[in-house]
Structure formats: C-alpha cells, structure tokens
Scaffold this motif. Structure first.
Motif, PDB file in Angstrom:
ATOM      1  N   ARG A 175       3.734   1.472  -1.304  1.00 60.26           N
ATOM      2  CA  ARG A 175       4.290   1.588  -2.649  1.00 60.26           C
ATOM      3  C   ARG A 175       3.283   2.222  -3.604  1.00 60.26           C
ATOM      4  O   ARG A 175       3.618   3.051  -4.433  1.00 60.26           O
ATOM      5  CB  ARG A 175       4.682   0.207  -3.177  1.00 60.26           C
ATOM      6  N   LEU A 176       2.019   1.832  -3.430  1.00 58.70           N
ATOM      7  CA  LEU A 176       0.968   2.408  -4.276  1.00 58.70           C
ATOM      8  C   LEU A 176       0.890   3.913  -4.098  1.00 58.70           C
ATOM      9  O   LEU A 176       0.529   4.646  -5.000  1.00 58.70           O
ATOM     10  CB  LEU A 176      -0.380   1.786  -3.944  1.00 58.70           C
ATOM     11  N   MET A 177       1.211   4.355  -2.890  1.00 54.94           N
ATOM     12  CA  MET A 177       1.150   5.788  -2.633  1.00 54.94           C
ATOM     13  C   MET A 177       2.420   6.489  -3.052  1.00 54.94           C
ATOM     14  O   MET A 177       2.520   7.706  -2.965  1.00 54.94           O
ATOM     15  CB  MET A 177       0.891   6.035  -1.154  1.00 54.94           C
ATOM     16  N   GLY A 178       3.394   5.724  -3.448  1.00 51.10           N
ATOM     17  CA  GLY A 178       4.622   6.332  -3.930  1.00 51.10           C
ATOM     18  C   GLY A 178       5.711   6.413  -2.900  1.00 51.10           C
ATOM     19  O   GLY A 178       6.629   7.215  -3.013  1.00 51.10           O
ATOM     20  N   ALA A 179       5.634   5.591  -1.858  1.00 47.70           N
ATOM     21  CA  ALA A 179       6.689   5.594  -0.849  1.00 47.70           C
ATOM     22  C   ALA A 179       7.323   4.207  -0.767  1.00 47.70           C
ATOM     23  O   ALA A 179       6.643   3.203  -0.943  1.00 47.70           O
ATOM     24  CB  ALA A 179       6.122   5.986   0.507  1.00 47.70           C
TER      25      ALA A 179
ATOM     26  N   ALA B  61       0.835  -1.199   0.000  1.00 41.54           N
ATOM     27  CA  ALA B  61       0.000   0.000   0.000  1.00 41.54           C
ATOM     28  C   ALA B  61       0.873   1.253   0.000  1.00 41.54           C
ATOM     29  O   ALA B  61       0.570   2.232  -0.682  1.00 41.54           O
ATOM     30  CB  ALA B  61      -0.921  -0.005   1.209  1.00 41.54           C
TER      31      ALA B  61
ATOM     32  N   VAL C  31      -4.942  -2.920  -2.116  1.00 44.03           N
ATOM     33  CA  VAL C  31      -4.112  -4.036  -1.663  1.00 44.03           C
ATOM     34  C   VAL C  31      -4.993  -5.169  -1.152  1.00 44.03           C
ATOM     35  O   VAL C  31      -4.762  -6.341  -1.440  1.00 44.03           O
ATOM     36  CB  VAL C  31      -3.130  -3.565  -0.580  1.00 44.03           C
TER      37      VAL C  31
ATOM     38  N   ALA D  65      -5.307   3.101  -1.217  1.00 46.58           N
ATOM     39  CA  ALA D  65      -4.196   2.153  -1.307  1.00 46.58           C
ATOM     40  C   ALA D  65      -4.520   0.879  -0.537  1.00 46.58           C
ATOM     41  O   ALA D  65      -4.310  -0.235  -1.021  1.00 46.58           O
ATOM     42  CB  ALA D  65      -2.920   2.797  -0.769  1.00 46.58           C
TER      43      ALA D  65
ATOM     44  N   MET E 146      -1.990   8.835  -4.491  1.00 49.01           N
ATOM     45  CA  MET E 146      -3.055   7.940  -4.047  1.00 49.01           C
ATOM     46  C   MET E 146      -3.290   8.080  -2.544  1.00 49.01           C
ATOM     47  O   MET E 146      -2.353   8.166  -1.761  1.00 49.01           O
ATOM     48  CB  MET E 146      -2.697   6.497  -4.386  1.00 49.01           C
TER      49      MET E 146
ATOM     50  N   THR F  76       4.839   4.804  -8.825  1.00 49.07           N
ATOM     51  CA  THR F  76       3.983   5.659  -8.019  1.00 49.07           C
ATOM     52  C   THR F  76       4.816   6.762  -7.381  1.00 49.07           C
ATOM     53  O   THR F  76       6.015   6.612  -7.197  1.00 49.07           O
ATOM     54  CB  THR F  76       3.300   4.861  -6.891  1.00 49.07           C
ATOM     55  N   ALA F  77       4.162   7.860  -7.032  1.00 54.23           N
ATOM     56  CA  ALA F  77       4.833   8.939  -6.319  1.00 54.23           C
ATOM     57  C   ALA F  77       3.819   9.618  -5.420  1.00 54.23           C
ATOM     58  O   ALA F  77       2.613   9.486  -5.605  1.00 54.23           O
ATOM     59  CB  ALA F  77       5.444   9.933  -7.301  1.00 54.23           C
ATOM     60  N   LEU F  78       4.338  10.340  -4.424  1.00 55.37           N
ATOM     61  CA  LEU F  78       3.461  10.957  -3.439  1.00 55.37           C
ATOM     62  C   LEU F  78       2.626  12.087  -4.016  1.00 55.37           C
ATOM     63  O   LEU F  78       1.473  12.268  -3.665  1.00 55.37           O
ATOM     64  CB  LEU F  78       4.290  11.498  -2.280  1.00 55.37           C
TER      65      LEU F  78
END
Lengths: 290, 124
Positions: free
Chosen positions: A228-232, A226, B92, B88, B83, B103-105
């Motif tokens: 990773r999905l947010m970009g972290a 999760a 999942v 997220a 996201m 992905t990125a913040l």
C-alpha cells in the motif's frame, strides 16, 4: 618419558616416505579414487596434512588439539569440502585420515620395537590422529550443512513465483509452509515485481498454505501494508476455513485487508472495480507507464 | 538552509520531487514550503515523489504524515508516489504505516489518482 618424541621425529623427518606409504595404503583400502578426486589433489592434501602434523610436532604432541588451530580447521574444511562436492561418503572421508595410522605405526615399530616407550608412542600417535579424524567428521558435517542451506535458499527463491494475471494485476500463489524467512522473501519478491511490472493490484493467494500462525499473519499484513505504501492494492485470497478460524481465534485484525474466498473471486473483484476504466479491460496491450 | 526542495505547479496540483538526501531540517522546510504553496496557489492536490529516496526514517515518515494532515485541513489531497520496496518494508517494520496518506506507483498514476479524487466530489 618419551612424550611422543619419536612420533614427532618421524613426522618431521620422514614426511616424504610417510606420504608415499600413506597414498599406497589409501589405494589398498580402496579409497584412492582418481575418478572422484584427481590424484594430484589427493597428493596435495596428504602433503598438507603431513605438513600440519610436522608443524604440530614442533610443540608438545600430547597437548595437540587440532580443533583449536585455525590452520587445521581450515585445511580439514577444505579437504572435506572437496569431497562433499563429489559425493564422497562421510566414512570414506574420515578414513582418509585414519589410514595414516598404518604407515605411522609401522615406522614407530621399526624404530622402537621391543622398547618400553613403544606402547606410549603408539598411544600418543593414535590419539593425535583420532583427534584429527574427529575434526574431519565435524568439518564434513559443516560442509554438508552449508550445501543444504544453500539449496534451501535456492528453493526459497523458486517457490515464490509472481505471475502477471492482467494488465496491472499480479498474483502470487503461495504453496507449502510459510515461515518467517520465506514470508520475508515473499514480501521482497512481490514488492520488486510490483515495481517492475507497474502493477497497481496484487493478489496474494494462500490456498496452498496449510497453516498460518501469528507471525505469518503478521508478515502477510506487513506485506499488504508495504504494498500500500508503494501505491498498490493487495488482496488476500484463498483463506481456508481452518485458517480463518485460527485467525479469528488468535484475535488477528484483518479488517484493513481485502480478503476474497478464491483467486477467481479476487480476480473478478479486481476487474469489476476497474470496469469503468475501459483501458484497463484490455488484458495487456496497454503500455504500462514506466 | 541553503538548499530547498523545488515545488512545481501542475494545473491545480503541486509536485515536490525529492532528489536529494532529505535531512530533518530540509524535511521540515519542505513541510513549511508545501503548506505555504497550497494556500498561495489554492492547490487541490500534492504529489510527493520519493522514488529517489533510499532511506526514509521515522522522522521523515512523520513529516510526510504531517504534510498530509496539513493539506487535508487546507482541502488538498496528498499522494506519496514511487516508494521503493526496501523503503516500504523498512517503514512497515518500524510501524510507520503512513496512515491517511494516499500512495501511487509513480507520478503518472499519482496524477490520475488526484484527478479522480478531486473531480468526484465536484461531480457528486
């Protein structure tokens, strides 16, 4: 023959006298404690219980089962709750109801002294009050349990501190046993903090975690995914040797996750990875872009 | 078919910011528009901003995956940015991992990531 007619009559007609005498009995046995429960509230509770019984007396008292009545359950729950809050013991709480026996029986004796119906009447009144007492024990228990579960929740929130280690790096040291509900909170808190701090790397440190089972490992993997999905990026550190063995024995695939031996290793790895970006070497003055 | 997601061009990258509720039809049209736009502008990267989206179901998740796959074929990198945590977690839990998507913040970080990703092969 009588079928509780006399008890019913007393409950209906002598409510006020019963209440006064009940309160008196309560102070005699030493459970009328205004320092814990204000007298006005106690009086109110007595009145409400008697009101409940008077209402029950309209029907057949022999069949009266308070646990089937929503009103009774609600009232006793309220009474128990007011006592749980101030720390009254379960014994005292139950005794509150049982003390009503004395004034009630005395009245029965006054009316039916020497008649055949007396024993029957007393037996019936006794049963009604006993059922009420059993219900109040139960509601006390329920009330206590709700207090405990609330405390558990609070503990849960306290036990997931997300700390900022560096600009853009947060760490979550986990201590104690991880169960499903806790890992859920861990996941949510971590993700929230990733958003609020704008961190692009999170370190999950499980040094303080004694056991990991399949479910917990699954949850950790989900957290990593999760994030990773947010970009972290998410790094797991501090896996104990025993836990590593368990993970391998359980056949869990952690290959998609970066793991480091200790929090220090993980941190060093993070810093090294961003060494080419000079701005990131600043521990915190860099403005996070939000 | 009345509304579409606007696609903005930033240098050699494309930005699609999804500000409305994305239904299936709109998602498919976004996929079409994006692939067309990549070819038209010769874009090297695509940013999809999902920060306003409160719900991403499995279908939208798959569409995002398709967009990434298409753009890879057209030699562009796709980055999904912003996201929300709840989204997220849900993805999942549903087992939609969005594998192969970067992905990125936020958009800023996403742009930085795209620059890095597109410059490196050229330098090497």
């Amino acid at each position: 023959m009588s079928n509780g007619l006399m008890t019913a009559k007393i409950l209906r007609e002598e409510k006020d006298e019963l209440e006064a005498e009940w309160l008196e009995s309560l102070s005699e046995v030493g459970i009328r404690r205004p320092e814990l429960l204000p007298d006005a509230e106690l009086r109110q509770q007595c009145e409400e219980v008697l009101g409940l019984l008077a209402e029950a007396a309209e029907g057949d008292l022999a069949d009266y089962e308070p646990s089937n009545s929503a009103d009774a359950r609600e009232l006793l729950a309220e009474i128990s709750h007011s006592r749980v809050r101030v720390g009254v013991s379960p014994r005292e709480n139950t005794r509150f109801i049982l003390t009503l026996k004395r004034p009630l029986f005395r009245r029965l004796f006054d009316r039916a002294e020497g008649t055949e119906e007396l024993s029957e009447e007393v037996w019936l009144a006794n049963q009604v009050l006993d059922r009420l007492a059993l219900l109040i024990v139960e509601s006390y228990q329920t009330s206590r349990e709700s207090v405990i579960s609330r405390q558990q929740e609070e503990l849960l929130e306290l036990s997931t501190p997300v700390v900022k280690l560096w600009n853009g790096v947060v760490a979550l040291p986990l201590i104690g046993t991880l169960d499903s509900s806790r890992t859920q909170v861990v996941m949510e808190t971590l993700l929230e903090r990733i958003v609020s701090t704008g961190a692009d790397t999170a370190i999950l440190d499980i040094t303080g975690v004694s056991t990991v089972d399949t479910l917990v490992a699954q949850h950790l993997l989900k957290t990593v995914e999760a994030a990773r999905l947010m970009g972290a990026d998410c790094i797991i550190s501090g896996i104990r040797p025993q836990i590593a063995q368990t993970i391998v024995q359980l056949g869990l695939d952690l290959s998609s996750v970066t793991t480091k031996a200790s929090l220090a290793d993980a941190f060093a790895y993070v810093l090294e990875r961003r060494a080419d970006d000079a701005a990131y070497l600043d521990p915190g003055t860099l403005e996070t872009d939000d | 078919m009345n509304s579409r997601i606007p696609i903005l061009k930033i240098g050699s990258f494309l930005l699609a910011s999804i500000q409305v509720e994305l239904d299936d039809e709109l998602a498919v049209s976004l996929q079409e528009d994006l692939t067309q736009a990549i070819t038209k502008h010769g874009a090297k990267g695509v940013l999809i901003d999902v920060s306003s989206m409160e719900i991403i179901d499995s279908f939208i998740g798959r569409v995002l995956g398709n967009v990434a796959a298409c753009s890879r074929i057209l030699d562009a990198v796709t980055v999904v940015v912003g996201m929300r945590p709840a989204v997220a977690i849900t993805l999942v839990e549903m087992g939609v991992g969005l594998h192969g998507i970067r992905t990125a913040l936020n958009v800023d970080r996403g742009l930085a990531l795209l620059r890095e990703a597109t410059e490196r092969p050229a330098a090497g």
